[in-house]
Scaffold this motif. Structure first.
Motif, PDB file in Angstrom:
ATOM      1  N   TYR A   1       0.802  -1.217   0.000  1.00  0.00           N
ATOM      2  CA  TYR A   1       0.000   0.000   0.000  1.00  0.00           C
ATOM      3  C   TYR A   1       0.843   1.280   0.000  1.00  0.00           C
ATOM      4  O   TYR A   1       2.021   1.288   0.329  1.00  0.00           O
ATOM      5  CB  TYR A   1      -0.922   0.004   1.220  1.00  0.00           C
ATOM      6  CG  TYR A   1      -0.177  -0.020   2.537  1.00  0.00           C
ATOM      7  CD1 TYR A   1       0.092   1.163   3.214  1.00  0.00           C
ATOM      8  CD2 TYR A   1       0.270  -1.216   3.091  1.00  0.00           C
ATOM      9  CE1 TYR A   1       0.791   1.146   4.419  1.00  0.00           C
ATOM     10  CE2 TYR A   1       0.956  -1.234   4.282  1.00  0.00           C
ATOM     11  CZ  TYR A   1       1.220  -0.052   4.943  1.00  0.00           C
ATOM     12  OH  TYR A   1       1.916  -0.066   6.124  1.00  0.00           O
TER      13      TYR A   1
ATOM     14  N   ASN B   1      -4.428   4.152   4.118  1.00  0.00           N
ATOM     15  CA  ASN B   1      -3.601   3.199   3.384  1.00  0.00           C
ATOM     16  C   ASN B   1      -4.443   2.619   2.254  1.00  0.00           C
ATOM     17  O   ASN B   1      -5.495   2.036   2.524  1.00  0.00           O
ATOM     18  CB  ASN B   1      -3.157   2.044   4.289  1.00  0.00           C
ATOM     19  CG  ASN B   1      -2.474   2.513   5.550  1.00  0.00           C
ATOM     20  OD1 ASN B   1      -1.630   3.382   5.514  1.00  0.00           O
ATOM     21  ND2 ASN B   1      -2.843   1.924   6.673  1.00  0.00           N
TER      22      ASN B   1
ATOM     23  N   GLY C   1      -4.211   0.189  -1.391  1.00  0.00           N
ATOM     24  CA  GLY C   1      -3.321  -0.649  -2.184  1.00  0.00           C
ATOM     25  C   GLY C   1      -3.954  -1.964  -2.556  1.00  0.00           C
ATOM     26  O   GLY C   1      -5.181  -2.066  -2.677  1.00  0.00           O
TER      27      GLY C   1
END
Length: 191
Positions: free
Chosen positions: A129, A144, A146
């Motif tokens: 991430y 975060n 990702g």
């Protein structure tokens, strides 16, 4: 930074206590939000596969003050409430090195972490991430975003949002702050 058994127990007890206070409420709010907030663009094709609510803690060595300083940090997270019955809870632990202060609790960047699920038959999940830090109402919100690249739920995209309250100004001007905790949520989207 090495924590004594007593310090590890204290951090763990704090995470459990916070999760009991915030976990269920966060899960209800997040689940409701997932139904109200429709993703845009390509993400519309994704479905929510897992939603977790819990707490996280960050420790700093040396303690952070008003002066930016290089620190060794340790992140721990505990998710006692997840919606997927195959992985009803999770935890993670991660170390980092960063230059931070009481005004900048964490710099933006990229990393990888592994979530270990409470159900041993669910393989640990690797999350790669990028994160950003924004200050909202005096709190640092760490987002975060990702990809889940390995383990249970792979391949998928994910987002973890965590909040830290602005540290005590008197402690920042004095001995510093060695640890902070706050609520966090994790959402995994299946393509």
């Amino acid at each position: 930074m090495l924590l004594t058994t007593w310090q590890q127990d204290t951090v763990e007890e704090g995470l459990v206590a916070m999760s009991q206070r915030f976990g269920l409420r966060l899960a209800v709010v997040l689940i409701a939000a997932c139904g109200v907030l429709a993703p845009t663009g390509v993400a519309q094709a994704a479905t929510v596969d897992q939603v977790c609510a819990g707490t996280w803690a960050v420790t700093y060595d040396p303690p952070i003050t008003n002066t930016p300083t290089a620190v060794n940090g340790h992140l721990t997270g505990f998710f006692p409430a997840c919606t997927n019955l195959g992985a009803p809870g999770a935890s993670y632990s991660q170390t980092f090195i960063d230059t931070v202060s009481c005004a900048t609790l964490l710099s933006s960047g990229a990393a990888s972490r592994t979530y270990t699920w409470s159900n041993p038959s669910a393989a640990p999940t690797t999350f790669e991430y990028n994160w950003t830090v924004t200050v909202v109402g005096g709190e640092s919100v760490i987002t975060n975003t990702g990809l889940v690249t390995d383990g249970a739920f792979a391949p998928a995209s994910a987002e973890q949002v965590a909040t830290l309250v602005t540290p005590d100004a008197l402690k920042c001007a004095g001995e510093g702050i060695s640890s902070l905790t706050g609520p966090t949520t994790l959402t995994i989207f299946r393509p």
